[in-house]
Every structure is written in structure tokens, then in C-alpha cells.
Motif scaffolding. Structure first.
Motif, PDB file in Angstrom:
ATOM      1  N   VAL A  30      19.087   8.152  45.174  1.00  0.00           N
ATOM      2  CA  VAL A  30      20.315   8.133  45.977  1.00  0.00           C
ATOM      3  C   VAL A  30      19.999   7.745  47.417  1.00  0.00           C
ATOM      4  CG1 VAL A  30      22.115   9.627  46.945  1.00  0.00           C
ATOM      5  CG2 VAL A  30      21.568   9.751  44.515  1.00  0.00           C
ATOM      6  N   TYR A  31      18.939   8.338  47.979  1.00  0.00           N
ATOM      7  CA  TYR A  31      18.571   8.020  49.369  1.00  0.00           C
ATOM      8  C   TYR A  31      18.144   6.563  49.520  1.00  0.00           C
ATOM      9  CZ  TYR A  31      18.687  13.025  50.351  1.00  0.00           C
ATOM     10  OH  TYR A  31      19.078  14.314  50.512  1.00  0.00           O
ATOM     11  N   VAL A  35      15.273  16.345  39.610  1.00  0.00           N
ATOM     12  CA  VAL A  35      16.266  16.384  40.688  1.00  0.00           C
ATOM     13  C   VAL A  35      15.764  15.596  41.899  1.00  0.00           C
ATOM     14  CG1 VAL A  35      17.380  17.935  42.341  1.00  0.00           C
ATOM     15  CG2 VAL A  35      17.364  18.508  39.927  1.00  0.00           C
ATOM     16  N   CYS A  36      14.483  15.752  42.237  1.00  0.00           N
ATOM     17  CA  CYS A  36      13.918  15.015  43.377  1.00  0.00           C
ATOM     18  C   CYS A  36      13.940  13.505  43.124  1.00  0.00           C
ATOM     19  CB  CYS A  36      12.498  15.492  43.666  1.00  0.00           C
ATOM     20  SG  CYS A  36      12.448  17.135  44.401  1.00  0.00           S
ATOM     21  N   ARG A  38      17.489  12.390  43.690  1.00  0.00           N
ATOM     22  CA  ARG A  38      17.808  12.370  45.122  1.00  0.00           C
ATOM     23  C   ARG A  38      17.121  11.201  45.816  1.00  0.00           C
ATOM     24  NH1 ARG A  38      16.994  18.233  47.485  1.00  0.00           N
ATOM     25  NH2 ARG A  38      18.352  17.504  49.140  1.00  0.00           N
ATOM     26  N   GLU A  74      21.256   4.522  49.580  1.00  0.00           N
ATOM     27  CA  GLU A  74      21.920   4.654  50.875  1.00  0.00           C
ATOM     28  C   GLU A  74      21.193   3.836  51.946  1.00  0.00           C
ATOM     29  OE1 GLU A  74      22.349   8.732  51.974  1.00  0.00           O
ATOM     30  OE2 GLU A  74      23.701   9.174  50.315  1.00  0.00           O
TER      31      GLU A  74
END
Length: 178
Positions: free
Chosen positions: A90-91, A83-84, A87, A94
Motif C-alpha cells: 500500500v505504501y 500484514v506488513c 502495508r 501511495e
């Protein structure tokens, strides 16, 4: 046919042809068909090798709760790491998008500043305001120059000195005993 074949393939001798000689000579006696054959000696049945003793083992099926807890912890940690990583991806995506947006905004800012400077002639506005009297140039007496080359220090001047020698002695004794 099978029986005739068996009969024809039978040897005329009983057992092995090489019998032990009887007596001291080297005479071999072969029994004939009509003669009665010596009975075979009783063969002892082969003794089986002793079986290994059975070793008692603990019964299967007992699962340690610590092992189950450990596997669960490892599974949870693996899921959390996954999960990390998602994420983080994704970051990162972004951040890349925001950087490209920032560069676009900086380009747009430069274009807007050029348009603003072209739309308003600041020198003409200043001259017009000076002619009206709404804008006044500062005089030399209004201009203040600060010299910051010396190190910082502060001196406090107390305009209210209040009292004389007796007040100062009183403050000294109250500081010593208080």
C-alpha cells in the motif's frame, strides 16, 4: 450331483501312495477299501511363534504447552509478516501516486511561472518605481562587501576593562583557591 462327483474323485488309497516299506524289503503296502486302515499318527498342533513382548508406551494425548505456545507464536509472526507485506504494498502504491502527482505539480509550476513572467514585466515596473521615487537604487556607501576567504575566528573586546593590577591578582587567587 456334487456328492457323486466327490465319491468318484476319491482315491482308492489312504493318504499318500508312497508308504514307508515295512521290514527290509522294498514292498509297498496299499490298503484296500475293505481293509481297515492304520490310524493316523497324532499330529502335534503347530506351535505358534512366540508373540513379541508388548512394549509399554506413554499414553497419547498429552500435548506440551511449549509446543502449543511455539505454534501460536509462529502463526502470529506469519500473520504479522503478511500484514506488513500488505502495508508495504500500500505504501509503495501511495509513493508511486505521490511521485506522479509531484511531476504533475512541477509541470504546472513551470507553466504558472511562465504566465506570471508574461503577466508582469518586472523591468517596466522597476523603471516606473524609480521614476516615482518609491524605489531608490543603493549608493556605493550603502553597499557592503563581505570577505569570507579567511578562516573563522572571533575576538571579544571588552570595553569595560575595570580595575587594575590588584583586581587581576584577586581574580588569579580566587581562581586558584576557589
Amino acid at each position: 450331483m456334487a456328492q457323486t462327483r466327490r465319491k468318484s474323485s476319491r482315491y482308492e488309497t489312504y493318504g499318500s501312495v508312497a508308504y514307508e516299506p515295512t521290514g527290509g524289503g522294498a514292498v509297498i503296502t496299499i490298503p484296500r477299501q475293505g481293509e481297515a486302515a492304520e490310524p493316523l499318527p497324532h499330529l502335534r498342533p503347530k506351535e505358534r511363534a512366540k508373540a513379541r513382548p508388548k512394549v509399554e508406551t506413554r499414553p497419547a494425548g498429552v500435548v506440551s504447552p511449549f509446543a502449543v505456545t511455539g505454534f501460536l507464536c509462529v502463526a502470529v509472526l506469519a500473520v504479522l509478516i503478511l500484514v506488513c507485506c500488505v502495508r508495504l504494498a500500500v505504501y509503495t502504491d501511495e509513493a508511486v501516486q505521490l511521485r506522479s502527482e509531484l511531476s504533475d505539480l512541477e509541470d504546472e509550476e513551470a507553466l504558472l511561472l511562465v504566465e506570471y513572467e508574461l503577466a508582469y514585466d518586472l523591468q517596466a515596473i522597476k523603471e516606473e518605481m524609480l521614476a516615482n521615487g518609491t524605489l531608490v537604487e543603493p549608493t556605493d556607501s550603502q553597499t557592503v562587501v563581505l570577505d569570507l576567504s579567511e578562516p573563522d575566528n572571533m575576538v571579544v573586546y571588552d570595553s569595560d576593562s575595570g580595575g587594575g593590577l590588584l583586581d587581576k591578582l584577586g581574580e588569579l587567587f580566587s581562581g586558584l583557591f576557589g
